[in-house]
Design a protein around this motif. Structure first.
Motif, PDB file in Angstrom:
ATOM      1  N   PHE A  27       0.843  -1.194   0.000  1.00 43.61           N
ATOM      2  CA  PHE A  27       0.000   0.000   0.000  1.00 43.61           C
ATOM      3  C   PHE A  27       0.876   1.242   0.000  1.00 43.61           C
ATOM      4  CE2 PHE A  27       1.048  -0.565   4.394  1.00 43.61           C
ATOM      5  CZ  PHE A  27       1.040   0.701   4.971  1.00 43.61           C
ATOM      6  N   LYS A  28       0.284   2.344  -0.402  1.00 44.07           N
ATOM      7  CA  LYS A  28       0.980   3.626  -0.427  1.00 44.07           C
ATOM      8  C   LYS A  28       0.836   4.262   0.953  1.00 44.07           C
ATOM      9  CE  LYS A  28       0.817   8.200  -2.404  1.00 44.07           C
ATOM     10  NZ  LYS A  28      -0.108   9.165  -2.966  1.00 44.07           N
ATOM     11  N   PRO A  29       1.948   4.447   1.691  1.00 46.67           N
ATOM     12  CA  PRO A  29       1.845   5.060   3.012  1.00 46.67           C
ATOM     13  C   PRO A  29       1.516   6.558   2.901  1.00 46.67           C
ATOM     14  CG  PRO A  29       4.136   4.754   2.432  1.00 46.67           C
ATOM     15  CD  PRO A  29       3.316   4.123   1.343  1.00 46.67           C
ATOM     16  N   CYS A  30       0.954   7.087   3.952  1.00 48.03           N
ATOM     17  CA  CYS A  30       0.603   8.503   4.011  1.00 48.03           C
ATOM     18  C   CYS A  30       1.884   9.347   4.036  1.00 48.03           C
ATOM     19  CB  CYS A  30      -0.230   8.755   5.261  1.00 48.03           C
ATOM     20  SG  CYS A  30      -0.583  10.490   5.585  1.00 48.03           S
ATOM     21  N   ALA A  31       2.047  10.225   3.073  1.00 46.90           N
ATOM     22  CA  ALA A  31       3.251  11.053   2.994  1.00 46.90           C
ATOM     23  C   ALA A  31       3.365  11.972   4.208  1.00 46.90           C
ATOM     24  CB  ALA A  31       3.242  11.876   1.706  1.00 46.90           C
ATOM     25  N   TYR A  32       2.263  12.541   4.638  1.00 43.94           N
ATOM     26  CA  TYR A  32       2.280  13.415   5.815  1.00 43.94           C
ATOM     27  C   TYR A  32       2.711  12.631   7.050  1.00 43.94           C
ATOM     28  CZ  TYR A  32       0.834  16.492   9.574  1.00 43.94           C
ATOM     29  OH  TYR A  32       0.836  17.257  10.714  1.00 43.94           O
ATOM     30  N   CYS A  33       2.119  11.457   7.226  1.00 43.29           N
ATOM     31  CA  CYS A  33       2.442  10.633   8.397  1.00 43.29           C
ATOM     32  C   CYS A  33       3.909  10.236   8.404  1.00 43.29           C
ATOM     33  CB  CYS A  33       1.575   9.383   8.425  1.00 43.29           C
ATOM     34  SG  CYS A  33      -0.188   9.723   8.609  1.00 43.29           S
ATOM     35  N   GLN A  34       4.455   9.909   7.248  1.00 46.80           N
ATOM     36  CA  GLN A  34       5.847   9.500   7.181  1.00 46.80           C
ATOM     37  C   GLN A  34       6.793  10.672   7.408  1.00 46.80           C
ATOM     38  OE1 GLN A  34       6.972   6.700   4.134  1.00 46.80           O
ATOM     39  NE2 GLN A  34       6.277   5.296   5.715  1.00 46.80           N
TER      40      GLN A  34
END
Length: 58
Positions: free
Chosen positions: A16-23
């Motif tokens: 899955f594509k992780p959340c850019a903000y969260c990362q």
């Protein structure tokens, strides 16, 4: 065009594509960094809490 970053879910293994903000804000624990869905995140938390309770000796 470059491919988007995908990581495997720690519960089901689905990519899955992780959340850019969260990362980019990794100083706070966020489920979107390791699970593909809320359901998998809940399963991860439940499993972790069960393992901790089993290993806890009072």
């Amino acid at each position: 065009m470059s491919e988007q970053k995908k990581i495997p879910c720690r519960v089901c293994g689905k990519l899955f594509k992780p959340c850019a903000y969260c990362q980019s804000h990794d100083n706070v624990f966020r489920w979107r960094n390791f699970a593909c869905s809320r359901e998998c995140a809940k399963q991860y938390f439940d499993d972790t809490l069960a393992k901790r309770a089993k290993n806890c000796t009072l």
